[in-house]
Design a protein around this motif. Structure first.
Motif, short mmCIF file in Angstrom:
data_model
loop_
_atom_site.label_atom_id
_atom_site.label_comp_id
_atom_site.label_asym_id
_atom_site.label_seq_id
_atom_site.Cartn_x
_atom_site.Cartn_y
_atom_site.Cartn_z
N GLU A 60 0.84 -1.20 -0.12
CA GLU A 60 0.13 -0.09 -0.04
C GLU A 60 1.06 1.13 0.07
O GLU A 60 1.64 1.42 0.99
N ASP A 62 1.95 4.77 0.90
CA ASP A 62 1.93 5.82 2.00
C ASP A 62 2.32 7.05 1.53
O ASP A 62 2.42 7.84 2.49
N ASP A 63 3.11 7.22 0.43
CA ASP A 63 3.53 8.48 -0.02
C ASP A 63 4.82 8.85 0.74
O ASP A 63 4.95 10.12 0.54
N LYS A 127 -4.31 2.06 -5.13
CA LYS A 127 -3.69 2.31 -4.05
C LYS A 127 -3.07 1.32 -3.40
O LYS A 127 -2.16 1.58 -2.33
N LYS A 128 -3.49 0.22 -3.58
CA LYS A 128 -2.85 -0.97 -2.89
C LYS A 128 -2.67 -2.44 -3.90
O LYS A 128 -3.75 -2.54 -4.73
#
Length: 193
Positions: A60, A62-63, A127-128
């Motif tokens: 995922e 997380d930026d 996103k994941k």
């Protein structure tokens, strides 16, 4: 040697593993894969040496960190040991994520006193997911994302007002995806006192 952490030696600038030196064995084939999740080792990974595939499961974004990986072509040590590599193995890492950049410029004249405030930018996208990174027969490297979960990336600009003639930018990591995603940009503008 599976899942051995490699750390950079501050004195030599080289990446090394700690512990006992490993010995090359004649008549043996070695296969290597490596990854870095922004120096985090919590990602669930597995390496299948048969098809030269490194799998990172349930990743995922997380930026706050990038995801890079490398797979070497097989190292085959002949029966005489005459081709044992001298020196270090050299990995060439590739980025498995994409980076998006938003740059907003207030191009109004300074006399206008028109300030611009960006509330947020929302991208509906992936996103994941699971990443499978493989080494092809021609030594090409390919990254495939599967089991993806769609969610919104919400990028907040800070609360600052972008004055005339000024700009602001943000950069973020995303899982690579097609360009047919929905993008919503909300802009608020007002005249400064």
């Amino acid at each position: 040697f599976d899942k051995t952490n490699i750390e950079k030696d501050v004195n030599t600038g080289m990446y090394e593993y700690s512990g006992t030196q490993q010995t090359w064995h004649v008549g043996t084939t070695y296969k290597f894969a490596a990854f870095s999740d922004g120096n985090d080792i919590s990602a669930t990974t597995s390496f299948n040496p048969t098809n030269q595939a490194l799998t990172i499961s349930g990743y995922e974004v997380d930026d706050t960190k990038d995801l890079i990986a490398s797979i070497l072509p097989p190292v085959v040590i002949d029966e005489t040991g005459s081709n044992i590599p001298a020196g270090r193995l050299m990995f060439s890492f590739k980025h498995l994520l994409s980076r998006v950049r938003f740059e907003i410029e207030n191009s109004t004249s300074s006399e206008s006193n028109l300030g611009i405030k960006i509330d947020d930018i929302i991208i509906h996208g992936i996103k994941k997911g699971d990443c499978t990174y493989t080494l092809g027969n021609d030594n090409s490297l390919n990254c495939t994302w599967t089991n993806v979960t769609e969610d919104n990336y919400v990028y907040d600009f800070d609360d600052a007002v972008i004055d005339p003639g000024k700009g602001s930018l943000v950069e973020h990591f995303v899982i690579p995806q097609s360009n047919d995603i929905d993008i919503t940009i909300t802009v608020s503008s007002y005249v400064k006192n």
